[in-house]
Design a protein around this motif. Structure first.
Motif, PDB file in Angstrom:
ATOM      1  N   PHE A  44       0.683  -1.172  -0.110  1.00  0.00           N
ATOM      2  CA  PHE A  44      -0.041  -0.086  -0.075  1.00  0.00           C
ATOM      3  C   PHE A  44       0.937   1.307   0.176  1.00  0.00           C
ATOM      4  N   LEU A  45       1.878   1.277   0.873  1.00  0.00           N
ATOM      5  CA  LEU A  45       2.800   2.522   0.791  1.00  0.00           C
ATOM      6  C   LEU A  45       3.662   2.631  -0.322  1.00  0.00           C
ATOM      7  N   PHE A  46       3.778   1.556  -1.196  1.00  0.00           N
ATOM      8  CA  PHE A  46       4.563   1.533  -2.428  1.00  0.00           C
ATOM      9  C   PHE A  46       3.704   2.167  -3.401  1.00  0.00           C
ATOM     10  N   ALA A  47       2.392   1.676  -3.382  1.00  0.00           N
ATOM     11  CA  ALA A  47       1.238   2.358  -4.436  1.00  0.00           C
ATOM     12  C   ALA A  47       1.266   3.623  -4.272  1.00  0.00           C
ATOM     13  N   PHE A  48       0.854   4.045  -2.908  1.00  0.00           N
ATOM     14  CA  PHE A  48       0.761   5.435  -2.589  1.00  0.00           C
ATOM     15  C   PHE A  48       1.767   6.590  -2.808  1.00  0.00           C
ATOM     16  N   GLY A  49       2.938   5.828  -2.547  1.00  0.00           N
ATOM     17  CA  GLY A  49       4.105   6.826  -2.741  1.00  0.00           C
ATOM     18  C   GLY A  49       4.334   6.908  -4.264  1.00  0.00           C
ATOM     19  N   LEU A  50       4.336   5.991  -5.228  1.00  0.00           N
ATOM     20  CA  LEU A  50       4.455   5.977  -6.570  1.00  0.00           C
ATOM     21  C   LEU A  50       3.553   6.874  -7.184  1.00  0.00           C
ATOM     22  N   THR A  51       2.175   6.878  -6.618  1.00  0.00           N
ATOM     23  CA  THR A  51       1.109   7.757  -7.341  1.00  0.00           C
ATOM     24  C   THR A  51       1.595   9.410  -6.730  1.00  0.00           C
ATOM     25  N   PHE A  52       1.955   9.342  -5.732  1.00  0.00           N
ATOM     26  CA  PHE A  52       2.403  10.767  -5.220  1.00  0.00           C
ATOM     27  C   PHE A  52       3.674  11.327  -5.913  1.00  0.00           C
ATOM     28  N   LEU A  53       4.498  10.493  -6.224  1.00  0.00           N
ATOM     29  CA  LEU A  53       5.741  10.682  -7.133  1.00  0.00           C
ATOM     30  C   LEU A  53       5.166  11.086  -8.479  1.00  0.00           C
ATOM     31  N   ASN A  54       4.267  10.485  -9.098  1.00  0.00           N
ATOM     32  CA  ASN A  54       4.031  10.641 -10.382  1.00  0.00           C
ATOM     33  C   ASN A  54       3.022  12.090 -10.500  1.00  0.00           C
ATOM     34  N   THR A  55       2.697  12.766  -9.645  1.00  0.00           N
ATOM     35  CA  THR A  55       2.063  13.931  -9.668  1.00  0.00           C
ATOM     36  C   THR A  55       2.833  14.987  -9.879  1.00  0.00           C
ATOM     37  N   PHE A  56       4.221  14.629  -9.761  1.00  0.00           N
ATOM     38  CA  PHE A  56       5.236  15.838 -10.399  1.00  0.00           C
ATOM     39  C   PHE A  56       5.760  15.649 -11.526  1.00  0.00           C
ATOM     40  N   LYS A  57       5.331  14.795 -12.348  1.00  0.00           N
ATOM     41  CA  LYS A  57       5.542  14.635 -13.753  1.00  0.00           C
ATOM     42  C   LYS A  57       4.944  15.337 -14.820  1.00  0.00           C
ATOM     43  N   GLY A  58       5.505  15.436 -16.060  1.00  0.00           N
ATOM     44  CA  GLY A  58       4.809  16.138 -17.080  1.00  0.00           C
ATOM     45  C   GLY A  58       3.928  15.147 -17.695  1.00  0.00           C
ATOM     46  N   LYS A  59       2.923  15.445 -18.452  1.00  0.00           N
ATOM     47  CA  LYS A  59       1.854  14.579 -18.956  1.00  0.00           C
ATOM     48  C   LYS A  59       2.503  13.718 -19.981  1.00  0.00           C
ATOM     49  N   TYR A  60       3.310  14.104 -20.981  1.00  0.00           N
ATOM     50  CA  TYR A  60       4.173  13.375 -21.800  1.00  0.00           C
ATOM     51  C   TYR A  60       5.288  12.434 -21.369  1.00  0.00           C
ATOM     52  N   GLU A  61       5.795  12.980 -20.455  1.00  0.00           N
ATOM     53  CA  GLU A  61       6.783  12.242 -19.724  1.00  0.00           C
ATOM     54  C   GLU A  61       6.333  10.885 -18.788  1.00  0.00           C
ATOM     55  N   TYR A  62       4.941  10.933 -18.614  1.00  0.00           N
ATOM     56  CA  TYR A  62       4.432   9.836 -18.052  1.00  0.00           C
ATOM     57  C   TYR A  62       4.305   8.770 -18.883  1.00  0.00           C
ATOM     58  N   LEU A  63       3.457   9.399 -20.074  1.00  0.00           N
ATOM     59  CA  LEU A  63       2.860   8.661 -21.027  1.00  0.00           C
ATOM     60  C   LEU A  63       3.902   7.959 -21.941  1.00  0.00           C
ATOM     61  N   TYR A  64       5.085   8.552 -22.010  1.00  0.00           N
ATOM     62  CA  TYR A  64       6.143   7.853 -22.721  1.00  0.00           C
ATOM     63  C   TYR A  64       7.026   6.940 -21.849  1.00  0.00           C
ATOM     64  N   GLY A  65       6.445   6.798 -20.676  1.00  0.00           N
ATOM     65  CA  GLY A  65       7.062   5.235 -19.998  1.00  0.00           C
ATOM     66  C   GLY A  65       7.781   5.530 -18.793  1.00  0.00           C
ATOM     67  N   ASN A  66       7.978   6.772 -18.347  1.00  0.00           N
ATOM     68  CA  ASN A  66       8.820   6.946 -17.036  1.00  0.00           C
ATOM     69  C   ASN A  66       7.759   6.763 -15.944  1.00  0.00           C
ATOM     70  N   THR A  67       7.132   5.655 -15.473  1.00  0.00           N
ATOM     71  CA  THR A  67       6.303   5.496 -14.618  1.00  0.00           C
ATOM     72  C   THR A  67       6.895   5.149 -13.308  1.00  0.00           C
ATOM     73  N   TYR A  68       8.121   4.582 -12.928  1.00  0.00           N
ATOM     74  CA  TYR A  68       8.563   4.158 -11.891  1.00  0.00           C
ATOM     75  C   TYR A  68       9.817   5.057 -11.520  1.00  0.00           C
ATOM     76  N   GLY A  69      10.354   5.992 -12.500  1.00  0.00           N
ATOM     77  CA  GLY A  69      11.466   6.836 -11.943  1.00  0.00           C
ATOM     78  C   GLY A  69      11.305   7.907 -11.529  1.00  0.00           C
ATOM     79  N   TRP A  70      12.315   8.665 -11.076  1.00  0.00           N
ATOM     80  CA  TRP A  70      11.917  10.372 -10.571  1.00  0.00           C
ATOM     81  C   TRP A  70      11.639  11.202 -11.781  1.00  0.00           C
ATOM     82  N   PRO A  71      11.040  12.210 -11.366  1.00  0.00           N
ATOM     83  CA  PRO A  71      10.616  13.250 -12.631  1.00  0.00           C
ATOM     84  C   PRO A  71      11.894  13.758 -13.352  1.00  0.00           C
ATOM     85  N   GLU A  72      11.764  13.748 -14.532  1.00  0.00           N
ATOM     86  CA  GLU A  72      13.160  14.484 -15.193  1.00  0.00           C
ATOM     87  C   GLU A  72      12.912  15.981 -15.012  1.00  0.00           C
ATOM     88  N   THR A  73      11.623  16.376 -14.919  1.00  0.00           N
ATOM     89  CA  THR A  73      11.211  17.777 -14.542  1.00  0.00           C
ATOM     90  C   THR A  73      10.197  17.986 -13.495  1.00  0.00           C
TER      91      THR A  73
END
Length: 301
Positions: A44-73
């Motif tokens: 649960f903590l992993f899923a919540f933390g990953l979702t929270f991390l993805n809120t700081f990514k750009g739309k296309y950065e997430y769509l192009y496959g950066n699901t589990y990494g840190w935000p580039e911007t």
């Protein structure tokens, strides 16, 4: 707190706090269960933390496959975009939040009050078909009635209660799990309180509201907390009966469906995180009361 006692060694311990001795088999079993629960919590903590991390990514950065990494911007404006982008049935995010408040609080409050009154009347007063009421409550708890949904939907439609705040009238049924629990509670409360009030000239309503209900506040508070947490994440009620008053749960679900091809997932995830905050805060503040309620069904009538 237990009573403090002193031993010849000079050490002090608290009565009721002595260490429990367990057998080797029990220690092994409890250790395995502990590990399993820790792994369950980590998922649960992993899923919540990953979702929270993805809120700081750009739309296309997430769509192009950066699901589990840190935000580039780091895109800090996603949380601001929630209030502009998430619109369902001409209702913005703030409007959906307000709808969630009155739909959840109103329904849970009416359910709590109606259940309290119904259980008190059953436990303390004799009336025709009294035993039948109890058996109806038992049947509703033990038998699944999924086939009643179409009939319920038609009933609310025929009564013009769909897409209307008057829909909350349906929350005044008064039967359910807590009807059984509160019935046992009312039977355990001494009737001498009421008799003393009757001698002083108090009526039935005065005894109920001013003497009996205050004693039931802990159970009623638990009912409200559990009902609120469950209702806050319920999308089905708003979807079926109040689509023109979308709650956050239904609004987020509908937004994902209607914008599946062009959805901005980081903004959508930000909306999910904000929607989860009230439930997390309530559980964090009242976790002791909620966990205690897990054993409340042990009350005997």
């Amino acid at each position: 707190m237990g009573k403090t006692i002193f031993y010849k060694t000079g050490k002090k311990r608290l009565l009721g706090k002595e260490k429990i001795k367990r057998s080797r088999g029990e220690k092994i079993l409890y250790s395995i269960v502990f590990v399993i629960l820790c792994l369950h919590i980590l998922t649960f903590l992993f899923a919540f933390g990953l979702t929270f991390l993805n809120t700081f990514k750009g739309k296309y950065e997430y769509l192009y496959g950066n699901t589990y990494g840190w935000p580039e911007t780091w895109v800090w404006t996603n949380y601001e975009s929630v209030f502009e982008v998430l619109v369902v049935n001409n209702t913005g995010y703030i409007g959906m939040f307000f709808n969630s408040i009155w739909e959840t609080v109103g329904a849970v409050l009416l359910t709590t009050l109606s259940t309290t009154m119904a259980s008190y009347a059953y436990a303390r007063y004799a009336f025709p078909m009294r035993k039948g009421v109890y058996w109806i409550a038992i049947v509703l708890l033990t038998i699944s009635l999924p086939g009643s949904l179409p009939a319920t939907y038609k009933l609310y439609s025929d009564l013009n209660l769909r897409n209307s705040p008057l829909f909350l009238i349906g929350a005044t049924g008064g039967l359910g799990t807590y009807f059984i629990v509160l019935t046992g509670f009312w039977r355990s409360v001494s009737w001498e309180y009421a008799e003393a009030a009757f001698v002083d000239g108090a009526g039935d309503m005065t005894v109920f509201w001013r003497i009996m209900v205050p004693q039931a506040f802990p159970i009623m508070g638990t009912m409200f907390l559990l009902g609120f947490i469950a209702g806050w994440t319920d999308a089905n009620t708003s979807m079926l009966y109040l689509p023109e008053y979308p709650s956050m749960a239904f609004g987020l679900y509908e937004y994902e469906n209607i914008t599946s091809a062009s959805i901005d997932y980081p903004v959508y995830f930000a909306g999910l995180i904000l929607a989860a905050v009230p439930s997390i805060l309530l559980y964090g503040l009242f976790q002791d009361r909620i966990m205690t309620a897990m054993n409340i069904g042990g009350l005997k009538g």
